[in-house]
Scaffold this motif. Sequence first.
Motif, short mmCIF file in Angstrom:
data_model
loop_
_atom_site.label_atom_id
_atom_site.label_comp_id
_atom_site.label_asym_id
_atom_site.label_seq_id
_atom_site.Cartn_x
_atom_site.Cartn_y
_atom_site.Cartn_z
N PRO A 69 0.82 -1.22 0.00
CA PRO A 69 0.00 0.00 0.00
C PRO A 69 0.85 1.26 0.00
O PRO A 69 1.74 1.42 0.84
N LEU A 70 0.57 2.16 -0.93
CA LEU A 70 1.35 3.38 -1.04
C LEU A 70 1.13 4.33 0.13
O LEU A 70 1.96 5.20 0.39
N ARG A 71 0.02 4.15 0.84
CA ARG A 71 -0.23 5.03 1.99
C ARG A 71 0.80 4.84 3.10
O ARG A 71 0.96 5.71 3.97
N ASN A 72 1.52 3.71 3.07
CA ASN A 72 2.56 3.48 4.08
C ASN A 72 3.70 4.48 3.96
O ASN A 72 4.46 4.66 4.90
N ALA A 73 3.82 5.13 2.80
CA ALA A 73 4.87 6.13 2.62
C ALA A 73 4.64 7.36 3.49
O ALA A 73 5.56 8.15 3.72
N LEU A 74 3.41 7.54 3.96
CA LEU A 74 3.07 8.68 4.80
C LEU A 74 2.90 8.29 6.26
O LEU A 74 2.25 9.00 7.03
N ASP A 75 3.49 7.14 6.65
CA ASP A 75 3.40 6.75 8.07
C ASP A 75 4.35 7.53 8.95
O ASP A 75 4.36 7.36 10.18
N GLY A 76 5.14 8.41 8.36
CA GLY A 76 6.03 9.28 9.12
C GLY A 76 7.47 8.80 9.18
O GLY A 76 8.37 9.60 9.46
N SER A 77 7.73 7.54 8.90
CA SER A 77 9.09 7.02 9.01
C SER A 77 10.01 7.60 7.94
O SER A 77 11.16 7.97 8.23
N ALA A 78 9.53 7.68 6.70
CA ALA A 78 10.35 8.26 5.63
C ALA A 78 10.56 9.75 5.85
O ALA A 78 11.66 10.28 5.60
N ILE A 79 9.53 10.44 6.33
CA ILE A 79 9.66 11.87 6.62
C ILE A 79 10.71 12.09 7.70
O ILE A 79 11.58 12.97 7.59
N LEU A 80 10.67 11.27 8.76
CA LEU A 80 11.63 11.41 9.85
C LEU A 80 13.05 11.09 9.39
O LEU A 80 14.00 11.78 9.77
N THR A 81 13.19 10.06 8.57
CA THR A 81 14.52 9.71 8.05
C THR A 81 15.11 10.86 7.23
O THR A 81 16.27 11.23 7.41
N GLY A 82 14.31 11.42 6.32
CA GLY A 82 14.79 12.54 5.52
C GLY A 82 15.10 13.76 6.37
O GLY A 82 16.08 14.48 6.11
#
Length: 327
Positions: A69-82
């Motif tokens: 599911p592409l919605r997993n990209a907005l679970d916050g983990s990728a944002i926090l990593t970046g």
Amino acid sequence: MINFKPQIGPYAHSNNSTTTIMYHVVLALMPAVCVAGLRFGPSAIRVVITCVVAAVLAEVVCLSLQRKPLRNALDGSAILTGLILALSLPAHFQTELCVLGALFCIVVGKQAYGGLGQNIFNPAMLGRVFLLICFPVQMTDWSAPYAGEVQSAAEWLSYDGVSAATVLSRSISTPTINELLTGKMSGSIGEVHSIWLLLGGVYLLFRRIVTPAIPLCFFIGLLFPALVANLFQPEQFLAPHIHMFSGAAVLCAFFIATDMVTSPSSTKGQMIYGLLCGGLVWLIREAGSYPEGVAFAVLIVNAVSPLIDHYIQPKRFGSSKQLVEEK
């Protein structure tokens, strides 16, 4: 997939989800990000936005290829990593290198291991070390923050920055504690605003997103050898307050070393983990080739974390020590 065996139950349940925790950490970093933008100018905001957007897009591509599911990209983990990657970079870092670093974090540091919860190493620190090894000149081109007070938006937009050495390089005069706390020296985006990072760490402790074990033991592991060494040879070794409030020590203590995926799960394990991380940071800073040792120290203790979890396990609930030994 890693054959992960959770601790012995029972388990405590709460309303916190992975997404909630990730966005709380992002929120805790926002004061430092805003102040960094004011101090370093628009280039710092560009670096932050580029790293975050590139990390999220890389996550979307990886999830799409895996048919997740592409919605997993907005679970916050990728944002926090970046975001953490951006805070570890110089304020005037090139845009294309920001994108490259964010791609390495997500693709190699996270998705190659199976995605969220499966990675052995902290993705943001893996990306920083990758950039530091491949582009050492660009990664050590620090910028001094704006010396005066910004009077207008036009003045802020026109600020270009001045290259300067970091405090840990020993090539500049020793700053005061006030200068270290308020970010009046050169460094990466997230290294020079300790007071705001400390406030974010207190927020995480208040919300019980992190426990005091790792931050407290990290500072003990960092400051104790620094104090002893400085007492005997003050002309050769930096003072403890410089080690604590310069570089990425505060950022590491509350936002990097406390990563739930790559740190031990037991309290005793977290204490050992924090002591090892703090001690390695001091050792690399004082004896290594790089002035900052947070990224290397974190990756080393990440590799040791599964061993700590294996040998240090909590007592089984409802059974005595004797019964456990007999079994």
